[in-house]
Design a protein around this motif. Structure first.
Motif, PDB file in Angstrom:
ATOM      1  N   ILE A 177       0.873  -1.177   0.000  1.00  0.00           N
ATOM      2  CA  ILE A 177       0.000   0.000   0.000  1.00  0.00           C
ATOM      3  C   ILE A 177       0.905   1.219   0.000  1.00  0.00           C
ATOM      4  O   ILE A 177       1.756   1.375   0.878  1.00  0.00           O
ATOM      5  N   THR A 178       0.734   2.083  -0.986  1.00  0.00           N
ATOM      6  CA  THR A 178       1.595   3.253  -1.129  1.00  0.00           C
ATOM      7  C   THR A 178       0.823   4.529  -0.800  1.00  0.00           C
ATOM      8  O   THR A 178      -0.252   4.776  -1.350  1.00  0.00           O
ATOM      9  N   LEU A 179       1.388   5.309   0.094  1.00  0.00           N
ATOM     10  CA  LEU A 179       0.836   6.614   0.455  1.00  0.00           C
ATOM     11  C   LEU A 179       1.871   7.658   0.067  1.00  0.00           C
ATOM     12  O   LEU A 179       3.020   7.598   0.534  1.00  0.00           O
ATOM     13  N   ASP A 180       1.490   8.608  -0.827  1.00  0.00           N
ATOM     14  CA  ASP A 180       2.457   9.616  -1.247  1.00  0.00           C
ATOM     15  C   ASP A 180       1.846  11.008  -1.249  1.00  0.00           C
ATOM     16  O   ASP A 180       0.649  11.183  -1.027  1.00  0.00           O
TER      17      ASP A 180
ATOM     18  N   LYS B   8       1.277  12.895  -3.621  1.00  0.00           N
ATOM     19  CA  LYS B   8       0.481  13.253  -4.801  1.00  0.00           C
ATOM     20  C   LYS B   8      -0.999  13.351  -4.446  1.00  0.00           C
ATOM     21  O   LYS B   8      -1.721  14.191  -4.981  1.00  0.00           O
ATOM     22  N   GLY B   9      -1.441  12.472  -3.527  1.00  0.00           N
ATOM     23  CA  GLY B   9      -2.835  12.510  -3.131  1.00  0.00           C
ATOM     24  C   GLY B   9      -3.072  13.495  -1.999  1.00  0.00           C
ATOM     25  O   GLY B   9      -3.953  14.351  -2.071  1.00  0.00           O
ATOM     26  N   ALA B  10      -2.308  13.393  -0.956  1.00  0.00           N
ATOM     27  CA  ALA B  10      -2.407  14.304   0.197  1.00  0.00           C
ATOM     28  C   ALA B  10      -1.031  14.357   0.842  1.00  0.00           C
ATOM     29  O   ALA B  10      -0.368  13.328   0.998  1.00  0.00           O
ATOM     30  N   VAL B  11      -0.610  15.540   1.233  1.00  0.00           N
ATOM     31  CA  VAL B  11       0.728  15.694   1.811  1.00  0.00           C
ATOM     32  C   VAL B  11       0.823  14.856   3.080  1.00  0.00           C
ATOM     33  O   VAL B  11      -0.024  14.963   3.975  1.00  0.00           O
ATOM     34  N   MET B  12       1.836  13.992   3.148  1.00  0.00           N
ATOM     35  CA  MET B  12       1.972  13.070   4.273  1.00  0.00           C
ATOM     36  C   MET B  12       2.600  13.713   5.500  1.00  0.00           C
ATOM     37  O   MET B  12       2.226  13.408   6.638  1.00  0.00           O
ATOM     38  N   PHE B  13       3.571  14.593   5.272  1.00  0.00           N
ATOM     39  CA  PHE B  13       4.335  15.146   6.392  1.00  0.00           C
ATOM     40  C   PHE B  13       4.464  16.659   6.258  1.00  0.00           C
ATOM     41  O   PHE B  13       4.432  17.212   5.150  1.00  0.00           O
TER      42      PHE B  13
ATOM     43  N   ALA C 153       6.606  14.559  -5.892  1.00  0.00           N
ATOM     44  CA  ALA C 153       5.493  14.266  -4.984  1.00  0.00           C
ATOM     45  C   ALA C 153       5.234  12.764  -4.895  1.00  0.00           C
ATOM     46  O   ALA C 153       4.882  12.241  -3.831  1.00  0.00           O
ATOM     47  N   GLN C 154       5.422  12.035  -6.010  1.00  0.00           N
ATOM     48  CA  GLN C 154       5.263  10.574  -5.993  1.00  0.00           C
ATOM     49  C   GLN C 154       6.403   9.897  -5.247  1.00  0.00           C
ATOM     50  O   GLN C 154       6.205   8.865  -4.599  1.00  0.00           O
ATOM     51  N   ASN C 155       7.582  10.468  -5.343  1.00  0.00           N
ATOM     52  CA  ASN C 155       8.738   9.861  -4.675  1.00  0.00           C
ATOM     53  C   ASN C 155       8.715  10.084  -3.170  1.00  0.00           C
ATOM     54  O   ASN C 155       9.289   9.285  -2.425  1.00  0.00           O
ATOM     55  N   ARG C 156       8.070  11.154  -2.704  1.00  0.00           N
ATOM     56  CA  ARG C 156       7.929  11.380  -1.262  1.00  0.00           C
ATOM     57  C   ARG C 156       6.774  10.503  -0.779  1.00  0.00           C
ATOM     58  O   ARG C 156       5.623  10.899  -0.772  1.00  0.00           O
TER      59      ARG C 156
ATOM     60  N   GLU D  48       5.547   3.333   2.066  1.00  0.00           N
ATOM     61  CA  GLU D  48       4.966   2.062   1.609  1.00  0.00           C
ATOM     62  C   GLU D  48       4.708   1.156   2.799  1.00  0.00           C
ATOM     63  O   GLU D  48       5.572   1.008   3.692  1.00  0.00           O
ATOM     64  N   LEU D  49       3.545   0.537   2.811  1.00  0.00           N
ATOM     65  CA  LEU D  49       3.220  -0.466   3.811  1.00  0.00           C
ATOM     66  C   LEU D  49       3.240  -1.831   3.134  1.00  0.00           C
ATOM     67  O   LEU D  49       2.424  -2.109   2.252  1.00  0.00           O
ATOM     68  N   HIS D  50       4.211  -2.655   3.476  1.00  0.00           N
ATOM     69  CA  HIS D  50       4.349  -3.992   2.895  1.00  0.00           C
ATOM     70  C   HIS D  50       3.663  -4.991   3.830  1.00  0.00           C
ATOM     71  O   HIS D  50       4.139  -5.250   4.939  1.00  0.00           O
TER      72      HIS D  50
END
Length: 237
Positions: free
Chosen positions: A126-129, A131-136, A227-230, A233-235
């Motif tokens: 599961i990838t959180l980046d 691009k969708g919403a700023v994580m940090f 934005a995609q690289n920041r 990932e939840l493995h």
């Protein structure tokens, strides 16, 4: 030369000629068990021709003897007409198609489908980046409200009994020094892991790791790519 020798000479010559033409193994020679009538004709011609050297009376007798010898010689041979490696005399399936594996009786061997080994299923990712919403927060490991909301929405899935472990892996874009990005990715991954545990995920299931800017998934030369690289990932295993 004795009378016996003269009588045997045509027969011996015919026998030698036919034995050389007949086949014992691979069916490559034209004369074998199935072509014995041709062998008789050849034997008769050779015997008669050699007998005629002596006299016309000898020609008839030597021709008959050569015909008999030729037929017997070729009938005794064992060819391999379908070229499957099994002599015709023992071949229970004489018309086997070329390149077909056969048994000792010349019949096709049973063919079994090849066993396929299913590849072991890899971990779900599961990838959180950003691009969708700023994580940090900028230059920080502090989770934004949007990131907390996304992680809360995953708690049901992460707590499922089928999920045995969750590895949290942090990534950054390429802006900044490599060493700094590595350390930042580690802090961000740890921040996500701590939040998941605070929301009820068993601490024994969670590990975290940072990989800095070493594994980009998009072009770091564009804002969209960065934005995609920041990402985190939840493995799930």
């Amino acid at each position: 030369m004795s009378v016996l020798s003269k009588a045997a000479l045509p027969l011996l010559v015919a026998a030698s000629l036919l034995s050389g033409c007949a086949t014992h193994s691979d069916g490559s020679a034209p004369l074998n068990q199935r072509t014995w009538p041709i062998c008789s004709v050849i034997g008769g011609l050779v015997g008669g021709g050699l007998g005629a050297i002596e006299s016309s009376a000898w020609a008839a007798g030597a021709g008959a003897a050569g015909a008999i010898a030729g037929g017997l010689i070729c009938y005794a041979q064992d060819g391999d007409e379908d070229e499957d490696g099994v002599f015709d005399r023992r071949d229970n399936c004489p018309d086997t198609p070329a390149n077909t594996p056969v048994s000792h009786t010349g019949c096709p061997l049973p063919q079994y489908p090849e066993k396929t080994v299913e590849a072991a299923a890899g971990p779900e990712v599961i990838t959180l980046d950003d691009k969708g919403a700023v994580m940090f927060a900028f230059d920080s490991a502090e989770l934004t409200e949007g990131a907390r909301s996304q992680l809360q929405g995953l708690m049901g899935k992460l707590n499922d009994a089928s999920v045995h472990s969750v590895k949290v892996i942090g990534h950054t874009d390429s802006q900044g020094a490599d060493a700094y990005n590595q350390e930042l990715s580690e802090r961000r991954a740890a921040s996500v892991a701590e939040y998941l545990i605070s929301q009820g995920l068993a601490a024994s299931k969670v590990t975290s790791q940072g990989r800095g800017e070493s594994q980009p998934v998009a072009d770091n030369d564009t804002e969209e790519g960065r934005a995609q690289n920041r990402r985190v990932e939840l493995h799930l295993n």
